[in-house]
Design an enzyme around this catalytic site. Structure first.
Site, short mmCIF file in Angstrom:
data_model
loop_
_atom_site.label_atom_id
_atom_site.label_comp_id
_atom_site.label_asym_id
_atom_site.label_seq_id
_atom_site.Cartn_x
_atom_site.Cartn_y
_atom_site.Cartn_z
N GLU A 1 41.14 -38.71 -13.27
CA GLU A 1 40.16 -39.74 -13.68
C GLU A 1 39.28 -40.20 -12.52
O GLU A 1 38.23 -40.79 -12.75
CB GLU A 1 40.86 -40.93 -14.35
CG GLU A 1 41.87 -41.67 -13.53
CD GLU A 1 42.51 -42.82 -14.33
OE1 GLU A 1 41.95 -43.28 -15.34
OE2 GLU A 1 43.59 -43.27 -13.93
N CYS B 1 43.08 -66.73 -9.58
CA CYS B 1 41.98 -67.52 -10.17
C CYS B 1 40.95 -67.75 -9.08
O CYS B 1 41.20 -67.57 -7.91
CB CYS B 1 42.53 -68.85 -10.65
SG CYS B 1 43.85 -68.68 -11.84
N LYS C 1 45.64 -40.03 -12.07
CA LYS C 1 44.77 -40.69 -11.08
C LYS C 1 43.76 -39.69 -10.52
O LYS C 1 42.58 -39.97 -10.39
CB LYS C 1 45.62 -41.28 -9.95
CG LYS C 1 46.34 -42.55 -10.35
CD LYS C 1 45.37 -43.69 -10.44
CE LYS C 1 45.64 -44.78 -11.41
NZ LYS C 1 45.95 -44.46 -12.77
N GLU D 1 51.56 -39.65 -13.50
CA GLU D 1 50.61 -40.71 -13.11
C GLU D 1 49.75 -40.24 -11.94
O GLU D 1 48.54 -40.48 -11.91
CB GLU D 1 51.37 -41.99 -12.77
CG GLU D 1 50.56 -43.09 -12.13
CD GLU D 1 49.41 -43.62 -13.00
OE1 GLU D 1 49.32 -43.24 -14.17
OE2 GLU D 1 48.61 -44.41 -12.48
N ASN E 1 45.70 -72.19 -8.31
CA ASN E 1 45.84 -70.74 -8.42
C ASN E 1 47.28 -70.44 -8.04
O ASN E 1 47.78 -70.92 -7.02
CB ASN E 1 44.88 -70.05 -7.43
CG ASN E 1 45.01 -68.54 -7.49
OD1 ASN E 1 45.57 -68.00 -8.43
ND2 ASN E 1 44.54 -67.87 -6.46
N GLY E 2 47.99 -69.68 -8.88
CA GLY E 2 49.37 -69.32 -8.53
C GLY E 2 50.33 -69.63 -9.67
O GLY E 2 49.93 -69.83 -10.81
N LYS F 1 37.51 -49.49 -19.04
CA LYS F 1 38.72 -50.19 -18.59
C LYS F 1 39.66 -50.45 -19.76
O LYS F 1 40.86 -50.39 -19.61
CB LYS F 1 38.36 -51.52 -17.91
CG LYS F 1 39.55 -52.27 -17.32
CD LYS F 1 40.25 -51.45 -16.27
CE LYS F 1 41.54 -52.10 -15.80
NZ LYS F 1 42.37 -51.16 -14.97
N TRP G 1 42.58 -67.13 -14.49
CA TRP G 1 43.26 -65.93 -14.98
C TRP G 1 44.60 -66.43 -15.48
O TRP G 1 45.48 -66.75 -14.67
CB TRP G 1 43.43 -64.86 -13.90
CG TRP G 1 44.08 -63.64 -14.42
CD1 TRP G 1 45.41 -63.30 -14.34
CD2 TRP G 1 43.47 -62.58 -15.16
NE1 TRP G 1 45.66 -62.12 -14.98
CE2 TRP G 1 44.49 -61.64 -15.49
CE3 TRP G 1 42.18 -62.33 -15.59
CZ2 TRP G 1 44.23 -60.49 -16.22
CZ3 TRP G 1 41.93 -61.16 -16.29
CH2 TRP G 1 42.93 -60.27 -16.61
N HIS H 1 60.02 -22.25 -16.41
CA HIS H 1 59.82 -21.88 -17.84
C HIS H 1 58.35 -21.61 -18.11
O HIS H 1 57.90 -21.78 -19.24
CB HIS H 1 60.36 -22.99 -18.73
CG HIS H 1 61.81 -23.25 -18.51
ND1 HIS H 1 62.81 -22.41 -18.94
CD2 HIS H 1 62.43 -24.26 -17.83
CE1 HIS H 1 63.98 -22.88 -18.56
NE2 HIS H 1 63.78 -24.01 -17.89
N ARG I 1 37.62 -62.91 -10.23
CA ARG I 1 39.05 -63.24 -10.01
C ARG I 1 39.71 -63.77 -11.27
O ARG I 1 40.93 -63.93 -11.33
CB ARG I 1 39.19 -64.28 -8.90
CG ARG I 1 38.80 -63.81 -7.52
CD ARG I 1 38.91 -64.95 -6.52
NE ARG I 1 40.27 -65.35 -6.34
CZ ARG I 1 41.08 -64.85 -5.40
NH1 ARG I 1 40.61 -63.93 -4.57
NH2 ARG I 1 42.32 -65.23 -5.28
C1 AGP Z 1 44.81 -45.65 -16.26
O1 AGP Z 1 44.33 -45.47 -14.93
C2 AGP Z 1 43.70 -45.57 -17.28
N1 AGP Z 1 42.71 -46.55 -17.01
C3 AGP Z 1 44.22 -45.54 -18.71
O2 AGP Z 1 45.17 -44.50 -18.82
C4 AGP Z 1 44.92 -46.85 -19.19
O3 AGP Z 1 46.16 -46.98 -18.56
C5 AGP Z 1 45.14 -46.73 -20.71
O4 AGP Z 1 43.87 -46.65 -21.32
C6 AGP Z 1 45.92 -47.92 -21.28
O5 AGP Z 1 45.18 -49.10 -21.06
P1 AGP Z 1 45.95 -50.49 -21.30
O6 AGP Z 1 47.09 -50.52 -20.32
O7 AGP Z 1 44.92 -51.54 -21.04
O8 AGP Z 1 46.45 -50.50 -22.72
#
Ligand code: AGP
Length: 614
Positions: free
Chosen positions: A491, A2, A488, A484, A101-102, A609, A75, A507, A27
């Site tokens: 993206e 927070c 990364k 993953e 905060n915490g 996001k 938060w 395969h 934050r």
């Molecule tokens: C991950 O780096 C991406 N931003 C994306 O795959 C994300 O994880 C996905 O859109 C799910 O989002 P959420 O966890 O907010 O549901």
């Protein structure tokens, strides 16, 4: 995480506090509030939502002039983001106001004690009890500093507390344990902030408090003690950052800051969820133990990184609970007409809690009478609100679009769920569960050790900054880590990257291998049946065909050395928990490579996001 601001000086406290909160809004932005000391009273206002809501409320109902005040942007961890749960919180008679905060681990016991003594607590937060406890102390005659010291000695967990007493307008008192707190040192005025962004427009002279310390600020000065009242020292320093850097704690990107926050985030995800004997306590899981004992199938749904967290969780949950566990991309889930009954547990993983694909998936599950549990980082968001139960990941706001601490804390929450199910269903003995909990408690330190090797990873990014394609290989719980790592890179660096189960190579995908192609290989810990040896064989196969192998393996694993062009050493941890540490070098690599390529790491092209459309 927070935002906290405290001020005492000659200026209008409201202006200083509100401006400080604006600079800290990254934050936390679930709610905002302010408390001012004026004429032996505390004037306060607090509103759910962004800071603008509070400013609008204050415009409509002005607060009195004051030169002493505190403020908070929240938060949420305990209690939905609404006006009642917003900070500041007041003591029984409204004489003391506190922002926090915490996470206070023992707040439930302290709350019971207060309620038995006749206190009426209005919110669901862990914070409110501190305002009542501190006020009891000052009403009994202690000054605010002593009151803070006395109360802090009774608290367990992680906290930054800041308090004011309407009968003592000359001072603001704060305390910290496992949570950030800095003091801004001015001329005839002093400041408190959760970080320097709160006050660097007024002063760049700062004092960082140490663990278990209390600070008292007045116009004239700053004094520091420990929780027993003994004089103590903070760390004095000059702030060189500009505001933008201050919001990122000096890092170039929020994403890089969030990668380095992961040890704390993992610690927060664990905080208050197990006792010293390793017994799990998941208060937010509002599905009864009997219902959990009747679960005969688990389906984990999520998208992107959240889906990969689910893939890791499958290995752990099935091993610990012996419940069949499927993992499904949320957007595919309801179209495959899944078989759901009252004894199916659908686990929805979502950092934002607003991903439309995942939300639609749980709505389908709810209609089919399945039980739904959300694993989410955003308190009060839609997905947990529409679920039967939730495990919040407590990672704090994740600003970078590419998920990092969100992912690692999702893993931790999934492990906690699996262990809790094993505990409730008796599929593992208490000492076995406690052993895994002890391993989990070591994860922050293990991640710190991997982060200490960041420069090596940055050197790799420099070496491969012109590469056009990278592959990632893993087996078992390392396979989702490979996926993953590839995500990364896609993206952030916008280059072709693909993750494979290492056993799948022969395969077909092995045809992709060519001279000099970088391939990250996540090697499972040794001693786990044939898994390790088969991964080494896969590395041999690709190296024989010219691949440039970057091998993530236990630091003393000499078997991989002959086949590794580059070694990334990992601390030795149990197989099921290795994803928590193996992911970190891949995060660092992608973040650095994208930086070298001149990309906007926090806001990659084409991405959002939270994907709130199907
Ligand atoms: C991950 O780096 C991406 N931003 C994306 O795959 C994300 O994880 C996905 O859109 C799910 O989002 P959420 O966890 O907010 O549901």
């Amino acid at each position: 995480m927070c935002g906290i601001v405290g001020y005492v000086g000659e200026k209008q406290a409201q202006d200083v506090v509100i401006e400080g909160l604006r600079r800290l809004e990254y934050r936390g932005y679930d709610s905002a509030g302010i408390a001012l000391v004026h004429d032996d009273r505390i004037a306060t206002d607090k509103r759910a939502g962004k800071l603008a809501n509070l400013e609008k409320a204050i415009d409509e109902h002005p607060l009195p002039s004051s030169t002493t005040g505190i403020g908070h942007t929240r938060w949420a961890t305990h209690g939905a983001p609404n006006d009642t749960n917003a900070h500041p919180h007041l003591g029984a008679s409204g004489r003391v106001a506190v922002v926090h905060n915490g996470i206070i681990e023992n707040f439930a016991r302290l709350r019971d004690e207060l309620e038995r003594a006749g206190h009426e607590l209005l919110s669901e937060t862990d914070t409110e009890i501190t305002a009542h406890l501190i006020e009891d102390e000052v009403v009994a005659g202690a000054d605010l500093t002593t009151a803070m010291q006395n109360v802090c000695r009774r608290l367990e967990g992680a906290f930054t507390l800041v308090a004011v007493d309407s009968h003592d307008p000359a001072r603001v008192v704060a305390a910290r344990r496992n949570s950030p707190l800095v003091v801004g040192i001015g001329e005839g005025e002093n400041f408190i902030g959760s970080d320097v962004a709160a006050f660097i427009e007024h002063t760049r002279e700062a004092l960082e408090l140490g663990q278990d310390q209390v600070v008292t600020i007045t116009r004239e000065g700053v004094s520091v003690t420990d929780f027993d009242g003994n004089e103590a020292e903070g760390r004095r320093y000059h702030v060189d950052w500009d505001l933008a850097a201050a919001e990122k704690d000096g890092f170039d990107w929020f994403m890089r800051k969030e990668i380095f926050e992961q040890p704390r985030a993992i610690g927060d995800a664990l905080l208050g969820r197990h006792d010293e004997d390793g017994q799990l306590k998941l208060d937010e899981v509002r599905i009864s133990d009997d219902e959990l004992r009747d679960i005969d199938k688990i389906i984990i749904v999520g998208c992107g990184t959240a889906n990969y967290a689910g893939m890791v969780a499958k290995y752990a949950i099935e091993h610990w609970t012996r419940i069949p566990c499927e993992v499904e991309l949320a957007h595919e889930f309801r179209y495959r007409d899944p078989i759901l009954t009252r004894n199916t547990l659908v686990v929805a993983i979502s950092q934002s809690g607003e991903t439309a694909d995942t939300l639609m998936a749980i709505r389908h599950a709810v209609k089919q009478r399945a039980k739904v549990l959300a694993i989410c980082n955003t308190n009060g968001s839609t997905i947990p609100r529409e679920s039967d139960a939730v495990i919040y990941t407590h990672a704090g706001p994740e600003i970078g679009v590419a998920s990092t601490k969100g992912f690692l804390t999702q893993l931790v929450a999934c492990y906690l769920l699996g262990l809790y199910l094993a505990q409730v269903r008796g599929t593992k003995y208490g000492d076995e569960i406690a052993a895994v909990v002890r391993e989990l408690a070591q994860m922050p330190a293990h991640v710190e050790r991997v982060l200490a090797d960041a420069e090596t990873i940055y050197g790799l990014a420099e070496r491969f900054k012109d590469t056009k394609s990278v592959l990632f290989l893993g087996r078992h719980a390392g396979f989702p880590v490979a996926l993953e790592g590839a995500l990364k890179l896609k993206e952030l660096a916008y280059i072709h990257a693909e993750g494979f189960a290492a056993g799948e190579l022969k395969h077909g995908p092995i045809a992709l291998i060519e001279e000099g192609l970088p391939v990250f290989c996540v090697v499972p810990p040794r001693g786990r049946d044939q898994l390790h040896d088969k991964m080494v064989s896969a590395i041999q196969e690709i190296r024989a065909r010219g691949a440039l192998t970057i091998v993530l393996a236990e630091e003393d694993d000499d078997e991989v050395t002959p086949y590794a062009d580059v070694r990334i050493p990992l601390p030795t941890v149990p197989t099921l928990l290795q994803p928590v540490i193996a992911t970190v070098p891949l995060q660092l690599f992608s973040c650095e490579l994208a930086t070298l390529m001149g990309h906007d790491v926090d806001q990659p092209r084409n991405l959002a996001k939270s994907v709130t459309v199907e």
